[in-house]
Design a protein around this motif. Structure first.
Motif, PDB file in Angstrom:
ATOM      1  N   LEU A   1       0.891  -1.330   0.012  1.00  0.00           N
ATOM      2  CA  LEU A   1       0.012  -0.042   0.061  1.00  0.00           C
ATOM      3  C   LEU A   1       0.665   1.211   0.043  1.00  0.00           C
ATOM      4  O   LEU A   1       1.866   1.346   0.863  1.00  0.00           O
ATOM      5  N   VAL A   2       0.590   2.010  -0.926  1.00  0.00           N
ATOM      6  CA  VAL A   2       1.298   3.132  -1.003  1.00  0.00           C
ATOM      7  C   VAL A   2       0.195   4.382  -0.818  1.00  0.00           C
ATOM      8  O   VAL A   2      -0.831   4.578  -1.801  1.00  0.00           O
ATOM      9  N   THR A   3       0.562   5.115   0.061  1.00  0.00           N
ATOM     10  CA  THR A   3      -0.512   6.355   0.296  1.00  0.00           C
ATOM     11  C   THR A   3       0.189   7.619   0.128  1.00  0.00           C
ATOM     12  O   THR A   3       1.194   8.060   0.588  1.00  0.00           O
ATOM     13  N   VAL A   4      -0.491   8.421  -0.673  1.00  0.00           N
ATOM     14  CA  VAL A   4       0.254   9.669  -1.113  1.00  0.00           C
ATOM     15  C   VAL A   4      -0.758  10.989  -0.691  1.00  0.00           C
ATOM     16  O   VAL A   4      -1.814  10.837  -1.010  1.00  0.00           O
ATOM     17  N   SER A   5      -0.333  11.568   0.508  1.00  0.00           N
ATOM     18  CA  SER A   5      -1.006  12.531   1.197  1.00  0.00           C
ATOM     19  C   SER A   5      -0.267  13.668   1.744  1.00  0.00           C
ATOM     20  O   SER A   5       0.997  13.373   2.168  1.00  0.00           O
ATOM     21  N   SER A   6      -0.757  14.815   1.736  1.00  0.00           N
ATOM     22  CA  SER A   6       0.017  15.950   2.195  1.00  0.00           C
ATOM     23  C   SER A   6      -0.334  16.034   3.698  1.00  0.00           C
ATOM     24  O   SER A   6       0.179  16.910   4.461  1.00  0.00           O
TER      25      SER A   6
END
Lengths: 116, 103
Positions: free
Chosen positions: A111-116
């Motif tokens: 799982l790769v989560t991209v979030s600021s």
């Protein structure tokens, strides 16, 4: 038995890079390709690209050209997928799969989560 | 690019019933088509390759057929563990999936 074991969960900020690994065992690493497929939350399967460990030849999905690099280390039977300039829509589970024309063994997913 | 279109999007059936899932290719792919099963939280699992050959360990109730542009995955008598999402695949192309749910 054939196994593909992937690296763990990643959380990244937009614009960063991620590198996912996939360690193969139970077969001769150089006799099959490794493909990478991703699945966004609640969505279907999306092909990212393919690498042939025997000679390092690659084929990438056109929409990812310039952002993705796939490599292998034949000494450790490990494949890598690096994705750069991450965006929120890159959030997904990333799978590696042993492949010729079909994907007969898969990793457990990363799982790769991209979030600021 | 070859587009694979699966139908129906969702199929509601009861255990013991027969399931018929369809995959149509936008141009001929000969018999180079595979089917996968995916359960929640799991990686896909190869069921059928070369349109009609069962992968290792796949029960005989799963049958693939077709050639050219029209393909079918038939599950002869549904078991509780068969309720999942099914995808067809040809090279780098995947269908959008058919969700097989319990009625």
């Amino acid at each position: 038995q054939v196994q593909l074991v992937q690296s763990g969960v990643e959380v990244k900020k937009p614009g960063a890079s991620v590198k996912v690994s996939c360690k193969a065992s139970g077969y001769t690493f150089t006799t099959y390709g490794i493909s990478w497929v991703r699945q966004a939350p609640g969505q279907g399967l999306e092909w990212l690209g393919w690498i042939r460990p025997h000679n390092g030849n690659t084929d990438y999905a056109q929409y990812l050209q310039g952002r993705v690099t796939m490599t292998t280390d034949t000494s450790t039977s490990t494949a890598y997928m690096e994705l750069r300039s991450l965006r929120s829509d890159d959030t997904a589970v990333y799978y590696c799969a042993r492949s010729l024309t079909t994907y007969d063994h898969w990793g457990q997913g990363t799982l790769v989560t991209v979030s600021s | 690019e070859i587009v694979l279109t699966q139908s129906p999007a969702t199929l509601s059936l009861s255990p013991g019933e027969r399931a018929t899932l369809s995959c149509r290719a936008s141009q001929s792919v000969s018999t180079y088509l595979a089917w996968y099963q995916q359960k929640p939280g799991q990686a896909p699992r190869l069921l059928i390759y070369d349109a009609s050959k069962r992968a290792t360990g796949i029960p005989v109730r799963f049958r693939g057929s077709g050639s050219g542009t029209d393909f079918t995955l038939t599950i002869s008598s549904l078991e509780p563990e068969d309720f999942a999402v099914y995808y067809c695949q040809q090279r780098s192309n995947f269908g959008q999936g058919t969700r097989l749910e319990i009625k």
